[in-house]
Design an enzyme around this catalytic site. Structure first.
Site, mmCIF file in Angstrom:
data_model
loop_
_atom_site.group_PDB
_atom_site.id
_atom_site.type_symbol
_atom_site.label_atom_id
_atom_site.label_comp_id
_atom_site.label_asym_id
_atom_site.label_seq_id
_atom_site.Cartn_x
_atom_site.Cartn_y
_atom_site.Cartn_z
ATOM 1 N N ILE A 201 0.836 -1.207 0.000
ATOM 2 C CA ILE A 201 0.000 0.000 0.000
ATOM 3 C C ILE A 201 0.874 1.263 0.000
ATOM 4 C CG2 ILE A 201 -1.800 1.273 1.266
ATOM 5 C CD1 ILE A 201 -2.830 -1.325 0.062
ATOM 6 N N LYS B 191 -7.287 -0.469 8.877
ATOM 7 C CA LYS B 191 -8.601 -0.738 9.452
ATOM 8 C C LYS B 191 -8.576 -1.007 10.950
ATOM 9 C CE LYS B 191 -8.080 -3.590 6.157
ATOM 10 N NZ LYS B 191 -8.056 -4.610 5.137
ATOM 11 N N GLU C 57 -11.163 6.844 4.705
ATOM 12 C CA GLU C 57 -11.921 6.353 3.542
ATOM 13 C C GLU C 57 -11.317 5.061 2.980
ATOM 14 O OE1 GLU C 57 -14.855 7.834 1.599
ATOM 15 O OE2 GLU C 57 -14.603 5.670 1.439
ATOM 16 N N VAL D 185 -12.140 1.101 4.223
ATOM 17 C CA VAL D 185 -13.312 0.285 3.870
ATOM 18 C C VAL D 185 -13.590 0.387 2.371
ATOM 19 C CG1 VAL D 185 -15.773 -0.122 4.271
ATOM 20 C CG2 VAL D 185 -14.354 0.772 6.116
ATOM 21 N N GLY E 7 -11.777 -0.209 -0.327
ATOM 22 C CA GLY E 7 -10.732 0.212 -1.275
ATOM 23 C C GLY E 7 -11.060 1.539 -1.923
ATOM 24 N N GLY F 282 -1.645 -9.088 -4.638
ATOM 25 C CA GLY F 282 -1.337 -8.115 -3.571
ATOM 26 C C GLY F 282 -2.569 -7.595 -2.860
ATOM 27 N N GLU G 133 -4.671 -9.926 2.966
ATOM 28 C CA GLU G 133 -4.043 -9.395 4.169
ATOM 29 C C GLU G 133 -2.703 -10.105 4.404
ATOM 30 O OE1 GLU G 133 -5.479 -6.761 6.205
ATOM 31 O OE2 GLU G 133 -6.406 -6.746 4.252
ATOM 32 N N ASP H 213 -11.525 -9.644 8.368
ATOM 33 C CA ASP H 213 -11.363 -8.367 7.662
ATOM 34 C C ASP H 213 -12.734 -7.731 7.368
ATOM 35 O OD1 ASP H 213 -9.576 -6.522 5.920
ATOM 36 O OD2 ASP H 213 -11.147 -7.179 4.551
ATOM 37 N N LYS I 255 -14.482 -4.132 8.910
ATOM 38 C CA LYS I 255 -15.123 -3.099 8.083
ATOM 39 C C LYS I 255 -16.562 -2.862 8.538
ATOM 40 C CE LYS I 255 -12.049 -4.114 4.235
ATOM 41 N NZ LYS I 255 -11.780 -5.070 3.161
HETATM 42 N N1 HSE Z 1 -7.543 -7.907 2.147
HETATM 43 C C1 HSE Z 1 -8.487 -6.882 1.899
HETATM 44 C C2 HSE Z 1 -9.461 -7.344 0.839
HETATM 45 C C3 HSE Z 1 -7.765 -5.634 1.460
HETATM 46 O O1 HSE Z 1 -9.191 -8.358 0.196
HETATM 47 O O2 HSE Z 1 -10.503 -6.731 0.674
HETATM 48 C C4 HSE Z 1 -8.620 -4.404 1.348
HETATM 49 O O3 HSE Z 1 -9.200 -4.051 2.563
#
Ligand code: HSE
Length: 339
Positions: A16, A128, A152, A155, A157, A210, A213, A224, A228
């Protein structure tokens, strides 16, 4: 018109962080021309030290660093200083926090965000975990110091769900929010359905893209998505919920047979985060439903009292997509600064 200089400290230089720096090098001139803002990166920090140049690291260097053509520690301005010291000492307006977060502790991002806010720096983050774990405390700390904490990018992307609510749906009560909030599991379920490959093989591909997580069980087990859900509940539905309040079932129990059966009956299986119910679970969704989005896409449905229903779809993961949301937060802060 005179250019306004705004300095950033970038914390975290993984997928990132590099993505953010790459987009920075591409868009620096555009930002200057369009917004009359001279955005500079005064420091890039990672675990072993920080590259610091208070006058702004040269954009050509940032481009090379982002492309891994030179390493941070090979740069002439590399120091062994730790991130906390740089956040305290280096003059900058905004800390851009991009480290991967531990969901139990929120670290190391939590400490970075607190240090930045306690030292007069606004924060834009894609991280997050700290936002979900300490939502109220961090908001209060930011407010007390008259600073912004923008998230922003944490959550959905590239999908502007937080800013959509803040800037365009202000008078609405949000009655419910649910959707596909994790790109990795959506990619996996799509590949299992379309190509008949195993969860493990599809996960490997997602990791190569990529988007997974650092610990991919966060994706697979729905953690994850739950994080969110917590952020959306607190930020958009005025709740005060914690991660432990969310009931979570991931996709590890989804068999090829279940996917086939759903398919035969005109359904797909999606991992759905339901913010109103505080629930994450695989659900069957009709094939022609707006939440049936494929690959790394996310889709979020908002049910509101005035605007009625709104569905937003976009890239929920990926370095470049996340950078789009980060720049929206960075520019939102930069444009209000009076320097
Ligand atoms: N690992 C997360 C996903 C990354 O696949 O959505 C973005 O939050």
């Amino acid at each position: 018109m005179k250019l306004k200089t705004v300095k950033l400290i970038v914390v975290g230089f993984g997928i990132i962080g590099r993505g953010f720096c790459k987009v920075f090098s591409e868009k620096k001139k555009f930002i200057e021309e369009k917004f009359k803002i001279n955005l500079e990166i005064a420091a890039i920090c990672e675990i072993s030290g920080c590259l610091v140049n208070e006058n702004g690291i040269a954009v050509e260097d940032i481009e090379k660093l982002a492309a891994n053509k030179i390493k941070l520690e090979e740069h002439q301005n590399w120091t062994r200083k730790d991130t906390a010291d740089v956040l305290k000492e280096v003059e900058a307006e905004i800390a851009v926090e991009l480290t991967p977060g531990n969901i139990k502790t929120g670290e190391p991002g939590l400490t970075h965000i607190i240090t930045a806010l306690e030292n007069g720096k606004h924060v834009a983050t894609s991280n997050k975990a700290p936002v979900a774990i300490r939502f109220n405390e961090l908001q209060e700390l930011a407010q007390k110091n008259n600073l912004k904490l923008n998230y922003e990018a944490a959550v959905g992307g590239a999908i502007p769900v937080i800013n959509l609510y803040r800037e365009n749906l202000q008078i609405n009560n949000i009655n419910s929010i649910y959707g596909v909030l994790n790109g990795t599991t959506n990619y996996i379920l799509t590949k299992m359905r379309r190509d008949g490959i195993t969860l493990e093989a599809a996960l490997k591909e997602a990791q190569e893209l990529g988007i997974a997580e650092t610990d991919p069980t966060y994706d697979i087990e729905g953690i994850d998505t739950a994080v969110k859900v917590v952020i959306l509940a607190n930020a958009l539905m005025n709740k005060n919920v914690k991660f432990r309040d969310v009931k979570v079932v991931g996709i590890s129990g989804i068999t090829p047979e279940a996917i086939d059966l759903a398919k035969k009956n005109g359904f797909v299986i999606k991992l759905i985060g339901d913010v109103k119910k505080l629930e994450v679970s695989p659900r069957i969704v009709p094939k022609n439903h707006p939440l049936n989005v494929d690959g790394t896409l996310n889709a979020i449905m908002l049910e509101t009292d005035v605007a009625s229903d709104i569905t937003i779809i976009g890239r929920g993961a990926g370095a470049r997509e996340t950078a789009s949301a980060l720049f929206s937060d960075v520019l939102g802060i930069a444009m209000e600064l009076n320097n």
